[in-house]
Enzyme design. Structure first.
Site, PDB file in Angstrom:
ATOM      1  N   CYS A 173       0.810  -1.220   0.000  1.00 28.23           N
ATOM      2  CA  CYS A 173       0.000   0.000   0.000  1.00 28.23           C
ATOM      3  C   CYS A 173       0.846   1.275   0.000  1.00 28.23           C
ATOM      4  O   CYS A 173       0.309   2.374  -0.168  1.00 28.23           O
ATOM      5  CB  CYS A 173      -0.958  -0.004   1.185  1.00 28.23           C
ATOM      6  SG  CYS A 173      -1.989  -1.480   1.175  1.00 28.23           S
TER       7      CYS A 173
ATOM      8  N   HIS B 101      -3.475   6.844   2.141  1.00 25.06           N
ATOM      9  CA  HIS B 101      -3.886   5.552   1.591  1.00 25.06           C
ATOM     10  C   HIS B 101      -5.244   5.193   2.201  1.00 25.06           C
ATOM     11  O   HIS B 101      -5.424   5.251   3.427  1.00 25.06           O
ATOM     12  CB  HIS B 101      -2.825   4.504   1.922  1.00 25.06           C
ATOM     13  CG  HIS B 101      -3.317   3.109   1.794  1.00 25.06           C
ATOM     14  ND1 HIS B 101      -3.906   2.645   0.647  1.00 25.06           N
ATOM     15  CD2 HIS B 101      -3.330   2.070   2.681  1.00 25.06           C
ATOM     16  CE1 HIS B 101      -4.263   1.383   0.827  1.00 25.06           C
ATOM     17  NE2 HIS B 101      -3.927   1.013   2.052  1.00 25.06           N
TER      18      HIS B 101
ATOM     19  N   ASN C 140     -10.195  -0.933   0.390  1.00 28.01           N
ATOM     20  CA  ASN C 140      -8.749  -0.721   0.334  1.00 28.01           C
ATOM     21  C   ASN C 140      -8.226  -1.297  -0.983  1.00 28.01           C
ATOM     22  O   ASN C 140      -8.197  -2.512  -1.160  1.00 28.01           O
ATOM     23  CB  ASN C 140      -8.120  -1.421   1.549  1.00 28.01           C
ATOM     24  CG  ASN C 140      -6.613  -1.325   1.570  1.00 28.01           C
ATOM     25  OD1 ASN C 140      -5.971  -1.012   0.571  1.00 28.01           O
ATOM     26  ND2 ASN C 140      -6.025  -1.615   2.721  1.00 28.01           N
TER      27      ASN C 140
HETATM   28  N1  COA Z   1     -17.710  -9.292  10.626  1.00 30.09           N
HETATM   29  C1  COA Z   1     -18.136  -9.528  11.889  1.00 30.09           C
HETATM   30  N2  COA Z   1     -17.288  -9.746  12.917  1.00 30.09           N
HETATM   31  C2  COA Z   1     -15.972  -9.728  12.626  1.00 30.09           C
HETATM   32  C3  COA Z   1     -15.460  -9.505  11.345  1.00 30.09           C
HETATM   33  C4  COA Z   1     -16.399  -9.281  10.325  1.00 30.09           C
HETATM   34  N3  COA Z   1     -16.014  -9.033   9.042  1.00 30.09           N
HETATM   35  N4  COA Z   1     -14.123  -9.536  11.399  1.00 30.09           N
HETATM   36  C5  COA Z   1     -13.781  -9.798  12.662  1.00 30.09           C
HETATM   37  N5  COA Z   1     -14.902  -9.911  13.417  1.00 30.09           N
HETATM   38  C6  COA Z   1     -15.008 -10.196  14.856  1.00 30.09           C
HETATM   39  C7  COA Z   1     -13.806 -10.921  15.407  1.00 30.09           C
HETATM   40  O1  COA Z   1     -13.921 -12.306  15.201  1.00 30.09           O
HETATM   41  C8  COA Z   1     -13.881 -10.540  16.862  1.00 30.09           C
HETATM   42  O2  COA Z   1     -14.846 -11.346  17.483  1.00 30.09           O
HETATM   43  P1  COA Z   1     -14.582 -11.888  18.987  1.00 30.09           P
HETATM   44  O3  COA Z   1     -14.504 -10.643  19.830  1.00 30.09           O
HETATM   45  O4  COA Z   1     -15.773 -12.743  19.228  1.00 30.09           O
HETATM   46  O5  COA Z   1     -13.283 -12.643  18.922  1.00 30.09           O
HETATM   47  C9  COA Z   1     -14.428  -9.114  16.832  1.00 30.09           C
HETATM   48  O6  COA Z   1     -15.045  -8.959  15.543  1.00 30.09           O
HETATM   49  C10 COA Z   1     -13.378  -8.072  17.024  1.00 30.09           C
HETATM   50  O7  COA Z   1     -12.293  -8.391  16.152  1.00 30.09           O
HETATM   51  P2  COA Z   1     -11.040  -7.466  16.035  1.00 30.09           P
HETATM   52  O8  COA Z   1     -10.113  -8.031  15.012  1.00 30.09           O
HETATM   53  O9  COA Z   1     -10.481  -7.192  17.383  1.00 30.09           O
HETATM   54  O10 COA Z   1     -11.755  -6.148  15.457  1.00 30.09           O
HETATM   55  P3  COA Z   1     -11.199  -4.711  15.305  1.00 30.09           P
HETATM   56  O11 COA Z   1     -12.014  -3.791  16.093  1.00 30.09           O
HETATM   57  O12 COA Z   1      -9.702  -4.664  15.480  1.00 30.09           O
HETATM   58  O13 COA Z   1     -11.513  -4.442  13.774  1.00 30.09           O
HETATM   59  C11 COA Z   1     -10.330  -4.348  11.681  1.00 30.09           C
HETATM   60  C12 COA Z   1     -10.920  -5.235  12.763  1.00 30.09           C
HETATM   61  C13 COA Z   1      -9.650  -5.237  10.634  1.00 30.09           C
HETATM   62  C14 COA Z   1     -11.458  -3.575  11.016  1.00 30.09           C
HETATM   63  C15 COA Z   1      -9.312  -3.362  12.335  1.00 30.09           C
HETATM   64  O14 COA Z   1      -8.407  -4.066  13.145  1.00 30.09           O
HETATM   65  C16 COA Z   1      -8.552  -2.555  11.327  1.00 30.09           C
HETATM   66  O15 COA Z   1      -9.093  -1.724  10.651  1.00 30.09           O
HETATM   67  N6  COA Z   1      -7.245  -2.781  11.208  1.00 30.09           N
HETATM   68  C17 COA Z   1      -6.445  -2.168  10.160  1.00 30.09           C
HETATM   69  C18 COA Z   1      -6.546  -3.031   8.922  1.00 30.09           C
HETATM   70  C19 COA Z   1      -6.001  -2.368   7.703  1.00 30.09           C
HETATM   71  O16 COA Z   1      -6.334  -1.246   7.417  1.00 30.09           O
HETATM   72  N7  COA Z   1      -5.188  -3.108   6.946  1.00 30.09           N
HETATM   73  C20 COA Z   1      -4.619  -2.689   5.731  1.00 30.09           C
HETATM   74  C21 COA Z   1      -3.528  -1.702   5.971  1.00 30.09           C
HETATM   75  S1  COA Z   1      -2.786  -1.249   4.478  1.00 30.09           S
END
Ligand code: COA
Length: 320
Positions: free
Chosen positions: A108, A247, A277
């Site tokens: 990215c 980004h 993304n």
């Molecule tokens: N739908 C529903 N629930 C989901 C899910 C989805 N698509 N993806 C994950 N969950 C659940 C998980 O299983 C977890 O459940 P649990 O509490 O029962 O274990 C819960 O949601 C929380 O998961 P978590 O990973 O802690 O969520 P989060 O608040 O960190 O959000 C992201 C997840 C990916 C949205 C967030 O971490 C994020 O934006 N990270 C940056 C990612 C990014 O931008 N990457 C590219 C960079 S170039």
């Protein structure tokens, strides 16, 4: 120095509602955690090269630039159709017969890094006209049963042409990497035994694997610091900036970085709701949209910043 910008997106759109029929998720979860509603995905026929050529051809047409006058093509992509690189095929397909061409793999951050690379070639007098393309088709490389990653990504391509002029558009820039965090976001290859007796193995690529929380923390801590350093180097204040073009990874990341910098939310460029993304394509895709709508105007000061796998992050302070 920027002469033109354009972009291309696949026809097929995949909504949060559609995704909830593939994995256990919901429109509400995806929207609140990421800000994404839709993404575009390529079909089997029209892959990365097709999209990249479409973006490039549109950009050249806008300013009536003859492809034969292009000296260099840089393709920023981590999902080329060919592991050896796709820039050469693009050079042939758009008829840029005089251009050197190569790929830059930096996920990215790829577009920002390619822009900095292109500027070096122009500033040192080697080339006059450089086509920079950011393109990725991560829909082909996500695990469609992993709800934590497959909801995030979409496919797109964007292209800009840089031409030598008296004035340098780039006021300051930086590229930084923390390889110790590499494991947080990867698309790894693994060994496949071909012949155990002679110790022969092939490699085959897997899927995107991500520790979302760590990636989030990384972006929100590293970017404001790097941007502030670049503003100091450019001798301008955050108040002098017209647009913050990050980004397009996640709405919460954009807002958190904007808050840390103390920039008004109306200056934060944002189109990820429609595309998700799109990795190396996200910056030129958003740039094209805001330039086409007349929101980014000549002379505007822009902070452009990519971040992602590596971990690598790259910032440019520039004048449009
Ligand atoms: N739908 C529903 N629930 C989901 C899910 C989805 N698509 N993806 C994950 N969950 C659940 C998980 O299983 C977890 O459940 P649990 O509490 O029962 O274990 C819960 O949601 C929380 O998961 P978590 O990973 O802690 O969520 P989060 O608040 O960190 O959000 C992201 C997840 C990916 C949205 C967030 O971490 C994020 O934006 N990270 C940056 C990612 C990014 O931008 N990457 C590219 C960079 S170039």
């Amino acid at each position: 120095m920027f002469s033109t910008v354009s972009s291309a997106i696949p026809e097929k759109s995949l909504s949060n509602e559609d995704l909830s029929k593939i994995v256990e998720t919901s429109d509400e979860w995806i929207k609140t955690r990421t800000g994404i509603s839709n993404r575009r995905i390529t079909n089997e026929k029209n892959g990365l090269v097709y999209l990249a050529c479409e973006a490039a051809n549109k950009a050249l047409k806008k300013q009536e630039i003859d492809p034969n006058t292009i000296d260099l093509i840089i393709l920023a992509s981590s999902t080329p159709d060919d592991l050896f690189g796709s820039a050469g095929e693009i050079q042939y397909k758009i008829g840029a017969t005089n251009a050197a061409a190569f790929d830059i793999t930096a996920a990215c951050s790829g577009f920002a890094i390619s822009l900095i690379t292109a500027t070096q070639f122009i500033n040192n007098g080697i080339y006059n006209t450089v086509l920079v393309i950011g393109a990725d088709v991560l829909s082909k490389w996500v695990n469609w049963s992993d709800r934590a990653t497959c909801i995030l990504f979409g496919d797109a391509a964007g292209a800009v042409v840089l031409q030598k002029t008296q004035k340098n558009f780039l006021l300051s820039s930086t590229i930084q990497t923390d390889g110790n965090q590499n494991k947080q976001l990867v698309l790894k290859s693994r060994s496949k035994v071909v012949n155990e007796q002679f110790g022969i193995y092939n490699r085959e690529y897997q899927y995107v694997e991500m520790n979302g929380r760590e990636v989030y923390k990384f972006a929100v801590s590293k970017l404001p610091q790097a941007i502030t350093e670049c503003l100091v180097k450019a001798k301008i204040n955050i108040d002098d900036i017209d647009w913050l073009l990050l980004h397009q990874a996640n709405q919460r990341i954009l807002t958190a970085i904007g808050d840390k910098l103390g920039i008004s939310s109306s200056k934060i460029i944002n189109n990820l709701e429609n595309y998700g993304n799109t990795s190396a394509a996200s910056i030129p895709l958003a740039l094209d949209e805001y330039v086409s709508k007349g929101q980014i105007k000549k002379g505007n000061k822009i902070i452009l910043a990519g971040f992602g796998a590596g971990f690598t992050w790259s910032v440019i302070v520039m004048t449009w």
